[in-house]
Write a protein that holds these residues in place. Structure first.
Motif, PDB file in Angstrom:
ATOM      1  N   MET A   1       0.827  -1.211   0.000  1.00  0.00           N
ATOM      2  CA  MET A   1       0.000   0.000   0.000  1.00  0.00           C
ATOM      3  C   MET A   1       0.861   1.261   0.000  1.00  0.00           C
ATOM      4  O   MET A   1       0.539   2.239  -0.672  1.00  0.00           O
ATOM      5  N   VAL A   2       1.985   1.230   0.723  1.00  0.00           N
ATOM      6  CA  VAL A   2       2.923   2.358   0.703  1.00  0.00           C
ATOM      7  C   VAL A   2       3.454   2.533  -0.718  1.00  0.00           C
ATOM      8  O   VAL A   2       3.441   3.637  -1.272  1.00  0.00           O
ATOM      9  N   LYS A   3       3.899   1.455  -1.318  1.00  0.00           N
ATOM     10  CA  LYS A   3       4.470   1.501  -2.669  1.00  0.00           C
ATOM     11  C   LYS A   3       3.459   2.006  -3.688  1.00  0.00           C
ATOM     12  O   LYS A   3       3.795   2.780  -4.581  1.00  0.00           O
ATOM     13  N   LEU A   4       2.199   1.599  -3.541  1.00  0.00           N
ATOM     14  CA  LEU A   4       1.151   1.999  -4.486  1.00  0.00           C
ATOM     15  C   LEU A   4       0.585   3.392  -4.192  1.00  0.00           C
ATOM     16  O   LEU A   4      -0.250   3.890  -4.945  1.00  0.00           O
ATOM     17  N   GLY A   5       1.014   3.991  -3.094  1.00  0.00           N
ATOM     18  CA  GLY A   5       0.576   5.336  -2.758  1.00  0.00           C
ATOM     19  C   GLY A   5      -0.832   5.432  -2.209  1.00  0.00           C
ATOM     20  O   GLY A   5      -1.477   6.474  -2.314  1.00  0.00           O
ATOM     21  N   GLN A   6      -1.289   4.377  -1.583  1.00  0.00           N
ATOM     22  CA  GLN A   6      -2.642   4.335  -1.031  1.00  0.00           C
ATOM     23  C   GLN A   6      -2.671   5.016   0.341  1.00  0.00           C
ATOM     24  O   GLN A   6      -2.709   4.366   1.384  1.00  0.00           O
ATOM     25  N   ILE A   7      -2.669   6.349   0.315  1.00  0.00           N
ATOM     26  CA  ILE A   7      -2.537   7.158   1.530  1.00  0.00           C
ATOM     27  C   ILE A   7      -3.590   6.812   2.583  1.00  0.00           C
ATOM     28  O   ILE A   7      -3.256   6.585   3.749  1.00  0.00           O
ATOM     29  N   GLU A   8      -4.851   6.788   2.200  1.00  0.00           N
ATOM     30  CA  GLU A   8      -5.920   6.564   3.188  1.00  0.00           C
ATOM     31  C   GLU A   8      -5.864   5.151   3.771  1.00  0.00           C
ATOM     32  O   GLU A   8      -6.120   4.958   4.959  1.00  0.00           O
ATOM     33  N   ILE A   9      -5.522   4.175   2.949  1.00  0.00           N
ATOM     34  CA  ILE A   9      -5.397   2.802   3.451  1.00  0.00           C
ATOM     35  C   ILE A   9      -4.234   2.714   4.429  1.00  0.00           C
ATOM     36  O   ILE A   9      -4.355   2.122   5.502  1.00  0.00           O
ATOM     37  N   VAL A  10      -3.103   3.315   4.067  1.00  0.00           N
ATOM     38  CA  VAL A  10      -1.934   3.310   4.950  1.00  0.00           C
ATOM     39  C   VAL A  10      -2.262   4.028   6.257  1.00  0.00           C
ATOM     40  O   VAL A  10      -1.940   3.536   7.338  1.00  0.00           O
ATOM     41  N   ARG A  11      -2.935   5.166   6.168  1.00  0.00           N
ATOM     42  CA  ARG A  11      -3.326   5.901   7.376  1.00  0.00           C
ATOM     43  C   ARG A  11      -4.177   5.013   8.287  1.00  0.00           C
ATOM     44  O   ARG A  11      -3.974   4.961   9.501  1.00  0.00           O
ATOM     45  N   GLY A  12      -5.140   4.299   7.704  1.00  0.00           N
ATOM     46  CA  GLY A  12      -5.989   3.402   8.482  1.00  0.00           C
ATOM     47  C   GLY A  12      -5.214   2.249   9.095  1.00  0.00           C
ATOM     48  O   GLY A  12      -5.443   1.883  10.253  1.00  0.00           O
TER      49      GLY A  12
END
Length: 92
Positions: free
Chosen positions: A18-29
């Motif tokens: 998720m970090v690599k794919l730039g999924q900010i909201e998922i990473v935040r969660g």
């Protein structure tokens, strides 16, 4: 038979994906549910901050820094989180 829960290893792998794919909201969660993810090292010896810096995602770098990622852990290739922070500052 399907497993009811992901293993810790799978969760860490998913976090780095998720970090690599730039999924900010998922990473935040993910971080809000399990802050220990911040200071994990992936199977290649990289921290999440190393990964975000490598893919040039300043928003992810900012999220990880604000969330409190340790600057004392480093990547396999010698790129510490401190150098990743300096890279992020230079990009501003």
């Amino acid at each position: 038979m399907k497993r009811a829960q992901e293993t810790s290893e799978e969760i860490v792998k998913n976090f780095f994906d998720m970090v690599k794919l730039g999924q900010i909201e998922i990473v935040r969660g993910m971080i809000s549910q399990n802050s220990t993810l911040l200071n994990q090292i992936n199977s290649h010896g990289w921290s999440a901050l190393n990964m975000a810096t490598a893919v040039n995602n300043n928003d992810m770098v900012e999220l990880l820094l604000k969330a409190g990622i340790s600057l004392d852990i480093g990547g396999q290739i010698g790129a510490s989180n401190l150098s990743a922070e300096k890279f992020a500052e230079a990009m501003d």
